[in-house]
Design a protein around this motif. Structure first.
Motif, PDB file in Angstrom:
ATOM      1  N   ILE A 138       0.856  -1.202   0.000  1.00  0.00           N
ATOM      2  CA  ILE A 138       0.000   0.000   0.000  1.00  0.00           C
ATOM      3  C   ILE A 138       0.889   1.248   0.000  1.00  0.00           C
ATOM      4  N   ILE A 139       1.943   1.202   0.807  1.00  0.00           N
ATOM      5  CA  ILE A 139       2.870   2.358   0.866  1.00  0.00           C
ATOM      6  C   ILE A 139       3.590   2.506  -0.483  1.00  0.00           C
ATOM      7  N   ASP A 140       4.135   1.394  -1.014  1.00  0.00           N
ATOM      8  CA  ASP A 140       4.841   1.461  -2.303  1.00  0.00           C
ATOM      9  C   ASP A 140       3.951   2.031  -3.403  1.00  0.00           C
ATOM     10  N   ASN A 141       2.688   1.611  -3.417  1.00  0.00           N
ATOM     11  CA  ASN A 141       1.808   1.982  -4.527  1.00  0.00           C
ATOM     12  C   ASN A 141       1.067   3.299  -4.311  1.00  0.00           C
ATOM     13  N   SER A 142       1.234   3.883  -3.135  1.00  0.00           N
ATOM     14  CA  SER A 142       0.504   5.130  -2.853  1.00  0.00           C
ATOM     15  C   SER A 142       0.968   6.245  -3.793  1.00  0.00           C
ATOM     16  N   ARG A 143       2.159   6.086  -4.395  1.00  0.00           N
ATOM     17  CA  ARG A 143       2.624   7.120  -5.326  1.00  0.00           C
ATOM     18  C   ARG A 143       1.737   7.227  -6.572  1.00  0.00           C
ATOM     19  N   PHE A 144       0.937   6.209  -6.834  1.00  0.00           N
ATOM     20  CA  PHE A 144       0.042   6.251  -7.988  1.00  0.00           C
ATOM     21  C   PHE A 144      -1.336   6.823  -7.630  1.00  0.00           C
ATOM     22  N   PHE A 145      -1.518   7.212  -6.363  1.00  0.00           N
ATOM     23  CA  PHE A 145      -2.807   7.733  -5.895  1.00  0.00           C
ATOM     24  C   PHE A 145      -2.615   9.135  -5.319  1.00  0.00           C
ATOM     25  N   LYS A 146      -3.720   9.847  -5.152  1.00  0.00           N
ATOM     26  CA  LYS A 146      -3.638  11.205  -4.592  1.00  0.00           C
ATOM     27  C   LYS A 146      -3.179  11.164  -3.140  1.00  0.00           C
ATOM     28  N   SER A 147      -3.635  10.135  -2.404  1.00  0.00           N
ATOM     29  CA  SER A 147      -3.194   9.995  -1.013  1.00  0.00           C
ATOM     30  C   SER A 147      -3.182   8.509  -0.667  1.00  0.00           C
ATOM     31  N   ILE A 148      -2.482   8.168   0.409  1.00  0.00           N
ATOM     32  CA  ILE A 148      -2.372   6.744   0.792  1.00  0.00           C
ATOM     33  C   ILE A 148      -3.746   6.177   1.173  1.00  0.00           C
ATOM     34  N   GLU A 149      -4.616   7.040   1.698  1.00  0.00           N
ATOM     35  CA  GLU A 149      -5.965   6.574   2.094  1.00  0.00           C
ATOM     36  C   GLU A 149      -6.758   6.085   0.890  1.00  0.00           C
ATOM     37  N   GLU A 150      -6.407   6.578  -0.278  1.00  0.00           N
ATOM     38  CA  GLU A 150      -7.151   6.198  -1.494  1.00  0.00           C
ATOM     39  C   GLU A 150      -6.773   4.813  -2.020  1.00  0.00           C
ATOM     40  N   VAL A 151      -5.648   4.273  -1.566  1.00  0.00           N
ATOM     41  CA  VAL A 151      -5.194   2.982  -2.120  1.00  0.00           C
ATOM     42  C   VAL A 151      -6.132   1.870  -1.631  1.00  0.00           C
ATOM     43  N   PRO A 152      -6.759   1.127  -2.544  1.00  0.00           N
ATOM     44  CA  PRO A 152      -7.626   0.041  -2.093  1.00  0.00           C
ATOM     45  C   PRO A 152      -6.847  -0.974  -1.253  1.00  0.00           C
ATOM     46  N   LYS A 153      -7.541  -1.633  -0.358  1.00  0.00           N
ATOM     47  CA  LYS A 153      -6.873  -2.594   0.539  1.00  0.00           C
ATOM     48  C   LYS A 153      -6.898  -4.003  -0.041  1.00  0.00           C
ATOM     49  N   THR A 154      -7.722  -4.198  -1.040  1.00  0.00           N
ATOM     50  CA  THR A 154      -7.804  -5.536  -1.639  1.00  0.00           C
ATOM     51  C   THR A 154      -7.701  -5.443  -3.160  1.00  0.00           C
ATOM     52  N   ALA A 155      -7.331  -6.572  -3.756  1.00  0.00           N
ATOM     53  CA  ALA A 155      -7.164  -6.610  -5.211  1.00  0.00           C
ATOM     54  C   ALA A 155      -7.532  -7.995  -5.722  1.00  0.00           C
ATOM     55  N   ILE A 156      -7.758  -8.061  -7.036  1.00  0.00           N
ATOM     56  CA  ILE A 156      -7.862  -9.363  -7.711  1.00  0.00           C
ATOM     57  C   ILE A 156      -6.458  -9.658  -8.208  1.00  0.00           C
ATOM     58  N   SER A 157      -5.951 -10.846  -7.939  1.00  0.00           N
ATOM     59  CA  SER A 157      -4.625 -11.186  -8.456  1.00  0.00           C
ATOM     60  C   SER A 157      -4.608 -12.591  -9.028  1.00  0.00           C
ATOM     61  N   MET A 158      -3.937 -12.728 -10.145  1.00  0.00           N
ATOM     62  CA  MET A 158      -3.685 -14.073 -10.639  1.00  0.00           C
ATOM     63  C   MET A 158      -2.957 -14.832  -9.543  1.00  0.00           C
ATOM     64  N   GLY A 159      -3.149 -16.147  -9.496  1.00  0.00           N
ATOM     65  CA  GLY A 159      -2.499 -16.971  -8.480  1.00  0.00           C
ATOM     66  C   GLY A 159      -1.166 -17.498  -8.990  1.00  0.00           C
ATOM     67  N   ILE A 160      -0.448 -18.142  -8.103  1.00  0.00           N
ATOM     68  CA  ILE A 160       0.887 -18.609  -8.461  1.00  0.00           C
ATOM     69  C   ILE A 160       0.823 -19.691  -9.563  1.00  0.00           C
ATOM     70  N   SER A 161      -0.226 -20.530  -9.526  1.00  0.00           N
ATOM     71  CA  SER A 161      -0.344 -21.541 -10.597  1.00  0.00           C
ATOM     72  C   SER A 161      -0.692 -20.882 -11.912  1.00  0.00           C
ATOM     73  N   SER A 162      -1.580 -19.870 -11.855  1.00  0.00           N
ATOM     74  CA  SER A 162      -1.948 -19.168 -13.095  1.00  0.00           C
ATOM     75  C   SER A 162      -0.673 -18.633 -13.747  1.00  0.00           C
ATOM     76  N   ILE A 163       0.254 -18.131 -12.921  1.00  0.00           N
ATOM     77  CA  ILE A 163       1.493 -17.552 -13.459  1.00  0.00           C
ATOM     78  C   ILE A 163       2.452 -18.646 -13.931  1.00  0.00           C
ATOM     79  N   LEU A 164       2.594 -19.688 -13.125  1.00  0.00           N
ATOM     80  CA  LEU A 164       3.560 -20.746 -13.493  1.00  0.00           C
ATOM     81  C   LEU A 164       3.118 -21.547 -14.720  1.00  0.00           C
ATOM     82  N   LYS A 165       1.846 -21.414 -15.098  1.00  0.00           N
ATOM     83  CA  LYS A 165       1.372 -22.110 -16.308  1.00  0.00           C
ATOM     84  C   LYS A 165       1.840 -21.411 -17.586  1.00  0.00           C
ATOM     85  N   ALA A 166       2.293 -20.159 -17.472  1.00  0.00           N
ATOM     86  CA  ALA A 166       2.781 -19.443 -18.672  1.00  0.00           C
ATOM     87  C   ALA A 166       3.944 -20.229 -19.267  1.00  0.00           C
TER      88      ALA A 166
END
Ligand code: PGA
Length: 245
Positions: free
Chosen positions: A162-190
C-alpha cells in the motif's frame, strides 16, 4: 533460469523488449501476460516504437493482465485498466476486446476470479508473461504469506505494498486494501516468464531469491524457480545486494 544484469534501466528495457518482439514476430496469435507498475514502462515504450516504426503487429494478439484493485473501474486514473490503455494498448493495433484486465467492479468477485482463469485457459494459456517484483518479494499481488492461493483470487494487500503503490494515488488513504490477483499456478502455467527488476529498492528482494536454492511462500517470486523457462533481467542496482555471482 537465465539471468541478465544490465547497466541501467534503458538497457534492461531494451533486452526485455527484444525478447518480446522476437516472440511476437514468431507468433501472430500470441497471448501476452502483462504487468503494470513503473518497471515495464520502458519495455512498453519500445514495443510501441517497434509497432510505429517497424509495423510490429498486434492485430491477432491477446493479453491478460496480472491484477487489478477491487473497487476501481477502468476509467479511474489509478486503475490498471486505465494504465494499460494509456501506457500501451492505445498506441498499438491490439483489439481492445482482446485485452483482459481483471474487473475490479465485478458483481460476484469470487465467481469472476474463477472465470478469469477459465478465460486464460480457453484462449490457449499465456505464451509469455512479464513480471515486476515488489520490494517485499511479491509478484502480481501475491503477497508474502505462510500459504498462497494457487488460482486467481481476492487478496489483501500488505501495508508495504500500500505504501509502495501510494505514489500512484492522490493519497495513501485512497489505495484500495484488496485486489484481484492471478495466483501462483496461473502464473507458473505461462510457457515463458520474464521477471524485471530495476533500482536499489529491489536489491534486497532479488538477493533473497538469487542467493540461495530455496523457495518460500514468504518470497513469492522465489517460486519462479519451479518454472523451466524463466529469464530474469536486472539492472546493476537491483543486483547490488546479491552475493552469489
Ligand atoms: P513497480 O512494481 O514496477 O512499480 O516497482 C512492481 C510490483 O510491485 O510488482
Amino acid at each position: 533460469m537465465k539471468l541478465f544484469v544490465e547497466k541501467n534501466y534503458d538497457d534492461l528495457s531494451e533486452r526485455a523488449s527484444k525478447i518480446l518482439i522476437e516472440e511476437i514476430e514468431k507468433n501472430k496469435n500470441i497471448v501476452l501476460g502483462l504487468a503494470t507498475g513503473s518497471t515495464p514502462i520502458g519495455t512498453y515504450k519500445r514495443l510501441i516504437k517497434a509497432h510505429k516504426e517497424k509495423g510490429l503487429d498486434f492485430s491477432k494478439a491477446k493479453s491478460f493482465n496480472l491484477d487489478e484493485y477491487v473497487g476501481l473501474n477502468g476509467n479511474h486514473p489509478s486503475s490498471y485498466r486505465y494504465y494499460m490503455d494509456n501506457e500501451f494498448f492505445n498506441h498499438i493495433n491490439i483489439g481492445k476486446s482482446n485485452t483482459f484486465v481483471p474487473n475490479g467492479k465485478a458483481e460476484n468477485l469470487e465467481e469472476y476470479c474463477k472465470e478469469y482463469d477459465r478465460l486464460i485457459e480457453e484462449n490457449g494459456g499465456i505464451d509469455i508473461q512479464i513480471l515486476g517484483i515488489g520490494t517485499n518479494g511479491h509478484i502480481a499481488f501475491i503477497e508474502p504469506s505462510e500459504e498462497l492461493v494457487t488460482c486467481t483470487s481476492i487478496v489483501k494487500l500488505k501495508e508495504s505494498t500500500i505504501i509502495d503503490n501510494s505514489r500512484f494515488f492522490k493519497s495513501i488513504e485512497e489505495v484500495p486494501k484488496t485486489a484481484i490477483s492471478m495466483g501462483i499456478s496461473s502464473i507458473l502455467k505461462a510457457k515463458k516468464i520474464i521477471l524485471l527488476a530495476n533500482g536499489k529498492n529491489k536489491a534486497n528482494a532479488m538477493a533473497n531469491i538469487l542467493d540461495n536454492d530455496k523457495i518460500s511462500t514468504k518470497v513469492p517470486a522465489s517460486l519462479l524457480k519451479l518454472h523451466s523457462d524463466v529469464t530474469i533481467i536486472l539492472d546493476e542496482e537491483a543486483y547490488s545486494e546479491t552475493r552469489r555471482r
